[in-house]
Design an enzyme around this catalytic site. Sequence first.
Site, mmCIF file in Angstrom:
data_model
loop_
_atom_site.group_PDB
_atom_site.id
_atom_site.type_symbol
_atom_site.label_atom_id
_atom_site.label_comp_id
_atom_site.label_asym_id
_atom_site.label_seq_id
_atom_site.Cartn_x
_atom_site.Cartn_y
_atom_site.Cartn_z
ATOM 1 N N ALA A 56 0.805 -1.012 -0.183
ATOM 2 C CA ALA A 56 0.009 0.122 -0.134
ATOM 3 C C ALA A 56 0.845 1.344 -0.044
ATOM 4 C CB ALA A 56 -0.918 -0.105 1.063
ATOM 5 N N PHE A 57 2.166 1.226 0.638
ATOM 6 C CA PHE A 57 2.815 2.350 0.628
ATOM 7 C C PHE A 57 3.005 2.880 -0.798
ATOM 8 C CE2 PHE A 57 6.900 4.569 1.086
ATOM 9 C CZ PHE A 57 6.911 5.421 2.075
ATOM 10 N N GLU A 58 3.288 1.852 -1.513
ATOM 11 C CA GLU A 58 3.802 2.150 -3.040
ATOM 12 C C GLU A 58 2.804 2.517 -4.005
ATOM 13 O OE1 GLU A 58 5.013 -0.688 -1.337
ATOM 14 O OE2 GLU A 58 6.985 0.228 -0.864
ATOM 15 N N VAL A 81 -4.329 -2.765 4.395
ATOM 16 C CA VAL A 81 -3.366 -2.641 5.717
ATOM 17 C C VAL A 81 -4.053 -3.092 6.853
ATOM 18 C CG1 VAL A 81 -1.844 -1.170 6.573
ATOM 19 C CG2 VAL A 81 -2.506 -0.564 4.289
ATOM 20 N N ILE A 82 -3.625 -4.012 7.543
ATOM 21 C CA ILE A 82 -4.001 -4.644 8.507
ATOM 22 C C ILE A 82 -3.218 -4.427 9.971
ATOM 23 C CG2 ILE A 82 -4.962 -6.768 9.769
ATOM 24 C CD1 ILE A 82 -5.023 -8.104 7.015
ATOM 25 N N ALA A 85 -0.787 -6.706 11.670
ATOM 26 C CA ALA A 85 0.413 -7.226 10.970
ATOM 27 C C ALA A 85 1.621 -6.249 10.790
ATOM 28 C CB ALA A 85 -0.209 -7.375 9.489
ATOM 29 N N HIS A 88 4.044 -0.421 11.832
ATOM 30 C CA HIS A 88 4.059 0.654 10.988
ATOM 31 C C HIS A 88 2.751 1.079 10.419
ATOM 32 C CE1 HIS A 88 8.072 -0.455 11.005
ATOM 33 N NE2 HIS A 88 8.212 -1.437 10.383
ATOM 34 N N PHE A 113 -10.211 5.750 -3.519
ATOM 35 C CA PHE A 113 -9.462 5.112 -2.724
ATOM 36 C C PHE A 113 -10.167 3.945 -2.205
ATOM 37 C CE2 PHE A 113 -7.586 5.035 1.981
ATOM 38 C CZ PHE A 113 -6.038 4.793 1.358
ATOM 39 N N ARG A 127 -15.169 -6.642 4.506
ATOM 40 C CA ARG A 127 -15.197 -5.739 3.429
ATOM 41 C C ARG A 127 -14.816 -5.903 1.989
ATOM 42 N NH1 ARG A 127 -14.721 -4.486 8.500
ATOM 43 N NH2 ARG A 127 -15.699 -2.549 9.412
HETATM 44 N N1 INI Z 1 1.627 -3.198 3.005
HETATM 45 C C1 INI Z 1 0.093 -3.525 2.718
HETATM 46 O O1 INI Z 1 -0.241 -3.163 1.843
HETATM 47 N N2 INI Z 1 -0.374 -3.878 3.712
HETATM 48 C C2 INI Z 1 0.254 -4.157 4.940
HETATM 49 O O2 INI Z 1 -0.643 -4.769 6.253
HETATM 50 C C3 INI Z 1 1.514 -3.968 5.119
HETATM 51 N N3 INI Z 1 2.231 -4.385 6.578
HETATM 52 O O3 INI Z 1 1.481 -4.876 7.292
HETATM 53 O O4 INI Z 1 3.254 -4.058 6.823
HETATM 54 C C4 INI Z 1 2.445 -3.627 4.207
HETATM 55 N N4 INI Z 1 3.527 -3.147 4.396
HETATM 56 C C5 INI Z 1 4.234 -2.913 3.134
HETATM 57 C C6 INI Z 1 4.523 -1.520 2.820
HETATM 58 O O5 INI Z 1 3.356 -1.421 2.046
HETATM 59 C C7 INI Z 1 5.696 -1.443 1.742
HETATM 60 O O6 INI Z 1 5.327 -2.339 0.750
HETATM 61 C C8 INI Z 1 6.975 -1.888 2.299
HETATM 62 O O7 INI Z 1 7.249 -1.047 3.664
HETATM 63 C C9 INI Z 1 8.344 -1.479 1.482
HETATM 64 O O8 INI Z 1 8.116 -0.190 1.045
#
Ligand code: INI
Length: 160
Positions: A56-58, A81-82, A85, A88, A113, A127
């Site tokens: 999700a970050f990317e 994003v959970i 898990a 962050h 979104f 969901r």
């Molecule tokens: N990315 C997600 O899409 N969902 C998550 O729950 C998650 N967790 O749990 O960490 C997650 N982390 C990865 C993040 O999005 C990046 O891909 C990673 O930090 C590399 O930049």
Amino acid sequence: MPKFEGMMTGAGLKVAIVSTRWNDFIVERLVDGARDALRRHGVAPGDIDVAVAPGAFETPTVARKLAESRRYDAIVVLGCVIRGATPHFDYVAGAAANGAADVAASTGVPTTFGVLTTDTIEQAVERAGTKAGNKGAEAALAAIELVNLCRSIEAGAAGE
Ligand code: INI
């Protein structure tokens, strides 16, 4: 009073979906829901592209590339994003949400979104096509509405 509204007709629209490899067992269901909603509102299957981000970050980086290509009428950002898990959670979820909003504002390409941000896997499953609907489908429908709303504003075509 005349008002601008977005109709729910998707014929002729080109839509890009951003998905993620992270939590793909959930995100795939969101993508299925989005595709199905788009198709049922007239978007041709061949006019729907999917780009898979690592997580999700990317998603904002990928959404920006798609928007800047000017090949799409709308971008639908999906992910999951959970909280359990990752410590962050707030950073990842916040970056995804703020990033999508930034892409929308800076490119002008309608961007919606549908990234789930949940405390548990169970909430995410709920969901993603089970008892709380499918947030991918909701984000796809919002994209169709938003494109048509923007077009009606551009055309000055307020209805009654
Ligand atoms: N990315 C997600 O899409 N969902 C998550 O729950 C998650 N967790 O749990 O960490 C997650 N982390 C990865 C993040 O999005 C990046 O891909 C990673 O930090 C590399 O930049």
